[in-house]
Design a protein around this motif. Structure first.
Motif, short mmCIF file in Angstrom:
data_model
loop_
_atom_site.label_atom_id
_atom_site.label_comp_id
_atom_site.label_asym_id
_atom_site.label_seq_id
_atom_site.Cartn_x
_atom_site.Cartn_y
_atom_site.Cartn_z
N HIS A 4 0.86 -1.18 0.00
CA HIS A 4 0.00 0.00 0.00
C HIS A 4 0.89 1.23 0.00
CE1 HIS A 4 -3.27 2.72 0.95
NE2 HIS A 4 -2.51 3.23 1.89
N VAL A 5 0.51 2.21 -0.80
CA VAL A 5 1.20 3.49 -0.78
C VAL A 5 0.23 4.55 -0.30
CG1 VAL A 5 2.44 5.23 -2.11
CG2 VAL A 5 2.71 2.81 -2.69
N ASP A 6 0.60 5.26 0.75
CA ASP A 6 -0.22 6.35 1.26
C ASP A 6 -0.03 7.56 0.35
OD1 ASP A 6 -1.41 8.46 2.58
OD2 ASP A 6 -0.75 7.80 4.56
N CYS A 10 2.85 10.56 -0.32
CA CYS A 10 3.72 10.50 -1.50
C CYS A 10 3.90 11.88 -2.12
CB CYS A 10 3.12 9.55 -2.52
SG CYS A 10 4.06 9.49 -4.07
N GLU A 11 5.14 12.21 -2.36
CA GLU A 11 5.47 13.50 -2.98
C GLU A 11 6.16 13.30 -4.33
OE1 GLU A 11 7.75 15.40 0.05
OE2 GLU A 11 5.99 15.90 1.25
N SER A 12 5.95 12.12 -4.91
CA SER A 12 6.48 11.80 -6.25
C SER A 12 7.99 12.00 -6.35
CB SER A 12 5.76 12.65 -7.33
OG SER A 12 4.39 12.32 -7.36
N GLN A 15 12.02 7.59 -5.81
CA GLN A 15 13.01 6.59 -5.39
C GLN A 15 12.45 5.18 -5.54
OE1 GLN A 15 12.74 9.50 -4.04
NE2 GLN A 15 14.63 10.20 -3.11
N CYS A 16 11.17 5.00 -5.29
CA CYS A 16 10.58 3.66 -5.43
C CYS A 16 10.56 3.23 -6.89
CB CYS A 16 9.18 3.63 -4.83
SG CYS A 16 8.03 4.79 -5.60
N VAL A 17 10.33 4.17 -7.78
CA VAL A 17 10.33 3.85 -9.22
C VAL A 17 11.73 3.42 -9.65
CG1 VAL A 17 9.91 4.78 -11.53
CG2 VAL A 17 8.46 5.49 -9.62
N SER A 25 5.55 3.19 -11.06
CA SER A 25 5.80 4.02 -12.24
C SER A 25 5.04 5.34 -12.06
CB SER A 25 5.34 3.31 -13.51
OG SER A 25 3.95 3.05 -13.45
N PHE A 26 5.30 6.27 -12.94
CA PHE A 26 4.57 7.53 -12.93
C PHE A 26 3.70 7.63 -14.17
CE2 PHE A 26 8.30 9.23 -10.39
CZ PHE A 26 7.57 9.38 -9.23
N ASP A 27 2.54 8.28 -14.02
CA ASP A 27 1.76 8.58 -15.21
C ASP A 27 2.29 9.88 -15.83
OD1 ASP A 27 0.71 10.74 -13.83
OD2 ASP A 27 -1.30 9.90 -13.63
N TYR A 31 2.03 11.33 -11.36
CA TYR A 31 1.25 10.72 -10.29
C TYR A 31 1.68 9.26 -10.20
CZ TYR A 31 -2.81 9.78 -7.34
OH TYR A 31 -3.64 9.44 -6.30
N LEU A 32 1.94 8.80 -8.98
CA LEU A 32 2.48 7.44 -8.81
C LEU A 32 1.43 6.39 -9.12
CD1 LEU A 32 4.99 5.83 -7.86
CD2 LEU A 32 3.85 5.67 -5.64
N LEU A 33 1.80 5.42 -9.92
CA LEU A 33 1.00 4.23 -10.18
C LEU A 33 1.77 3.04 -9.61
CD1 LEU A 33 0.25 4.93 -13.96
CD2 LEU A 33 -1.20 5.53 -12.01
N CYS A 53 12.13 5.44 0.29
CA CYS A 53 11.10 6.48 0.22
C CYS A 53 11.31 7.50 1.33
CB CYS A 53 9.71 5.86 0.34
SG CYS A 53 8.41 7.11 0.36
N PRO A 54 11.53 8.77 0.98
CA PRO A 54 11.85 9.77 2.00
C PRO A 54 10.69 10.11 2.93
CG PRO A 54 11.72 10.78 -0.17
CD PRO A 54 11.59 9.31 -0.38
N VAL A 55 9.48 9.78 2.52
CA VAL A 55 8.32 10.09 3.38
C VAL A 55 7.68 8.82 3.94
CG1 VAL A 55 7.85 12.30 2.27
CG2 VAL A 55 6.80 10.23 1.35
N ARG A 56 8.35 7.68 3.76
CA ARG A 56 7.87 6.40 4.31
C ARG A 56 6.41 6.13 3.95
NH1 ARG A 56 12.05 3.59 6.15
NH2 ARG A 56 13.66 4.89 6.98
N ALA A 57 6.10 6.32 2.67
CA ALA A 57 4.71 6.16 2.24
C ALA A 57 4.36 4.72 1.89
CB ALA A 57 4.46 7.05 1.01
N ILE A 58 5.38 3.86 1.75
CA ILE A 58 5.12 2.50 1.25
C ILE A 58 5.06 1.52 2.41
CG2 ILE A 58 6.00 0.65 -0.22
CD1 ILE A 58 7.54 2.88 -1.77
#
Ligand code: SF4
Length: 65
Positions: A4-6, A10-12, A15-17, A25-27, A31-33, A53-58
């Motif tokens: 799950h990604v919050d 997420c600030e795009s 790093q996860c991509v 991936s990004f659209d 926007y993160l997909l 991830c710098p904001v620990r969204a994953i």
């Protein structure tokens, strides 16, 4: 596994991509997909993306032992 990604966090940063391009991936509008149920063989990549991830969204919700 399930992840799950919050998207409120997420600030795009992307790093996860970079870490797991088969999962994240990004659209066209940056926007993160992501695949919410990626194959367990991608666990190491996903863990690395979550770690970077710098904001620990994953969050990794479950995986095979
Ligand atoms: S690394 Fe984190 S903030 Fe950056 S795109 Fe991925 S989930 Fe979003």
């Amino acid at each position: 596994m399930r992840i799950h990604v919050d998207m409120n966090l997420c600030e795009s940063h992307g790093q996860c991509v970079f870490a797991a391009p088969e999962v994240f991936s990004f659209d066209d509008e940056d926007y993160l997909l992501y695949d919410a149920e990626p194959a367990d063989t991608l666990l190491d990549q996903v863990r690395e993306g979550a770690r970077m991830c710098p904001v620990r969204a994953i969050t990794i919700l479950g995986s095979a032992p």
